[in-house]
Design a protein around this motif. Structure first.
Motif, PDB file in Angstrom:
ATOM      1  N   PRO A 124      86.071  14.621 -14.995  1.00  0.00           N
ATOM      2  CA  PRO A 124      87.281  14.657 -14.161  1.00  0.00           C
ATOM      3  C   PRO A 124      87.150  13.727 -12.962  1.00  0.00           C
ATOM      4  O   PRO A 124      86.125  13.699 -12.285  1.00  0.00           O
ATOM      5  CB  PRO A 124      87.351  16.132 -13.704  1.00  0.00           C
ATOM      6  N   GLY A 125      88.197  12.941 -12.744  1.00  0.00           N
ATOM      7  CA  GLY A 125      88.196  12.046 -11.593  1.00  0.00           C
ATOM      8  C   GLY A 125      87.533  10.704 -11.831  1.00  0.00           C
ATOM      9  O   GLY A 125      87.530   9.850 -10.948  1.00  0.00           O
ATOM     10  N   LEU A 159      79.724  16.155  -7.453  1.00  0.00           N
ATOM     11  CA  LEU A 159      79.486  17.474  -8.051  1.00  0.00           C
ATOM     12  C   LEU A 159      80.148  17.596  -9.412  1.00  0.00           C
ATOM     13  O   LEU A 159      79.607  18.229 -10.326  1.00  0.00           O
ATOM     14  CB  LEU A 159      80.010  18.579  -7.128  1.00  0.00           C
ATOM     15  N   ALA A 160      81.320  16.994  -9.569  1.00  0.00           N
ATOM     16  CA  ALA A 160      81.996  17.024 -10.868  1.00  0.00           C
ATOM     17  C   ALA A 160      81.162  16.300 -11.921  1.00  0.00           C
ATOM     18  O   ALA A 160      81.055  16.750 -13.070  1.00  0.00           O
ATOM     19  CB  ALA A 160      83.379  16.388 -10.756  1.00  0.00           C
ATOM     20  N   ILE A 161      80.564  15.184 -11.532  1.00  0.00           N
ATOM     21  CA  ILE A 161      79.700  14.439 -12.454  1.00  0.00           C
ATOM     22  C   ILE A 161      78.492  15.275 -12.836  1.00  0.00           C
ATOM     23  O   ILE A 161      78.129  15.378 -14.024  1.00  0.00           O
ATOM     24  CB  ILE A 161      79.267  13.108 -11.814  1.00  0.00           C
ATOM     25  N   LEU A 162      77.851  15.908 -11.848  1.00  0.00           N
ATOM     26  CA  LEU A 162      76.679  16.732 -12.114  1.00  0.00           C
ATOM     27  C   LEU A 162      77.037  17.983 -12.901  1.00  0.00           C
ATOM     28  O   LEU A 162      76.181  18.548 -13.591  1.00  0.00           O
ATOM     29  CB  LEU A 162      76.012  17.123 -10.792  1.00  0.00           C
ATOM     30  N   ALA A 214      87.862  27.375 -11.499  1.00  0.00           N
ATOM     31  CA  ALA A 214      86.736  26.499 -11.153  1.00  0.00           C
ATOM     32  C   ALA A 214      86.920  25.109 -11.741  1.00  0.00           C
ATOM     33  O   ALA A 214      86.622  24.097 -11.094  1.00  0.00           O
ATOM     34  CB  ALA A 214      85.430  27.111 -11.647  1.00  0.00           C
ATOM     35  N   LEU A 215      87.413  25.024 -12.972  1.00  0.00           N
ATOM     36  CA  LEU A 215      87.641  23.725 -13.603  1.00  0.00           C
ATOM     37  C   LEU A 215      88.722  22.944 -12.864  1.00  0.00           C
ATOM     38  O   LEU A 215      88.620  21.724 -12.701  1.00  0.00           O
ATOM     39  CB  LEU A 215      88.033  23.913 -15.080  1.00  0.00           C
ATOM     40  N   VAL A 216      89.743  23.639 -12.405  1.00  0.00           N
ATOM     41  CA  VAL A 216      90.802  22.988 -11.621  1.00  0.00           C
ATOM     42  C   VAL A 216      90.226  22.460 -10.316  1.00  0.00           C
ATOM     43  O   VAL A 216      90.568  21.354  -9.868  1.00  0.00           O
ATOM     44  CB  VAL A 216      91.968  23.971 -11.353  1.00  0.00           C
ATOM     45  N   SER A 217      89.315  23.223  -9.708  1.00  0.00           N
ATOM     46  CA  SER A 217      88.707  22.781  -8.454  1.00  0.00           C
ATOM     47  C   SER A 217      87.847  21.542  -8.661  1.00  0.00           C
ATOM     48  O   SER A 217      87.596  20.782  -7.725  1.00  0.00           O
ATOM     49  CB  SER A 217      87.874  23.901  -7.838  1.00  0.00           C
ATOM     50  N   LEU A 218      87.389  21.332  -9.898  1.00  0.00           N
ATOM     51  CA  LEU A 218      86.594  20.146 -10.217  1.00  0.00           C
ATOM     52  C   LEU A 218      87.460  18.910 -10.456  1.00  0.00           C
ATOM     53  O   LEU A 218      86.944  17.798 -10.533  1.00  0.00           O
ATOM     54  CB  LEU A 218      85.735  20.398 -11.461  1.00  0.00           C
TER      55      LEU A 218
END
Length: 201
Positions: free
Chosen positions: A114-115, A87-90, A163-167
């Motif tokens: 991220p990640g 989901l972070a990639i998308l 939301a960005l932190v959750s990513l």
């Protein structure tokens, strides 16, 4: 298997949404790309879905386009890539941008997500090149979403940072990504702008 949901959008708090389908509220996690495309709360929405069953939970993910879901399914087959990273990639790039990164061996662009470190980026390039046939030709059905949605949220910057932190971004990094952006935008627009700015930096 739940493949698609159509109902009323009850709640939208990145990265989570809730859809009411005949009195049953389905909680889904979606990419920022999908969230930006969603209509206002209270409107009708139709999303493609992917269900992941774990020992401790049943997790549902939502996608605006069938091709986005197909790419998500291909990504989670890559060694070391789970649903959260997919989901972070998308959220950081659409399908076409991701395809260009793979075809051009552009690991540098992938590591801005991220990640995604150097080794993960290299693994993505190698493994996803072989998986293009699984999702590249998937039909992109027209979305049933309202394209004129422009919801306003209180504390949009705080919600966007959360939301960005959750990513996977660090709080200080998320705050830096949002600095300089117009605070009167909806949360989803702020997130998308921050991710775009990050990818172009």
């Amino acid at each position: 298997m739940i493949g698609r949901l159509t109902g009323q959008l009850l709640h939208k708090q990145p990265p989570w949404i809730v859809i009411d389908v005949h009195g049953v509220g389905y909680e889904l996690e979606a990419s920022m790309t999908a969230l930006v495309a969603l209509p206002s709360v209270g409107e009708q929405v139709s999303l493609f879905t992917h269900l992941t069953v774990r020992d401790d939970a049943h997790l549902l993910y939502g996608f605006v386009r069938e091709q986005e879901r197909a790419l998500f399914r291909a990504l989670i087959k890559v060694n070391g890539v789970g649903p959260k990273l997919a989901l972070a990639i998308l959220s950081g790039m659409d399908e076409d941008a991701f395809m260009r990164c793979i075809r051009d061996d552009d690991s540098k662009a992938l590591t801005r997500l991220p990640g995604v470190g150097k080794k993960t980026a290299e693994r993505l390039i190698i493994e996803m090149r072989d998986r293009f046939t699984e999702w590249e030709q998937t039909s992109s059905e027209p979305s049933l979403l309202d394209p004129q949605a422009n919801p306003q949220h209180r504390n949009a910057l705080a919600d966007a940072e959360s939301a960005l932190v959750s990513l996977g971004y660090k709080p200080t990094e998320a705050a830096k990504m949002l600095s300089g952006l117009e605070a009167d935008q909806p949360t989803e627009a702020l997130i998308k702008a921050a991710l775009t700015q990050r990818m172009n930096s």
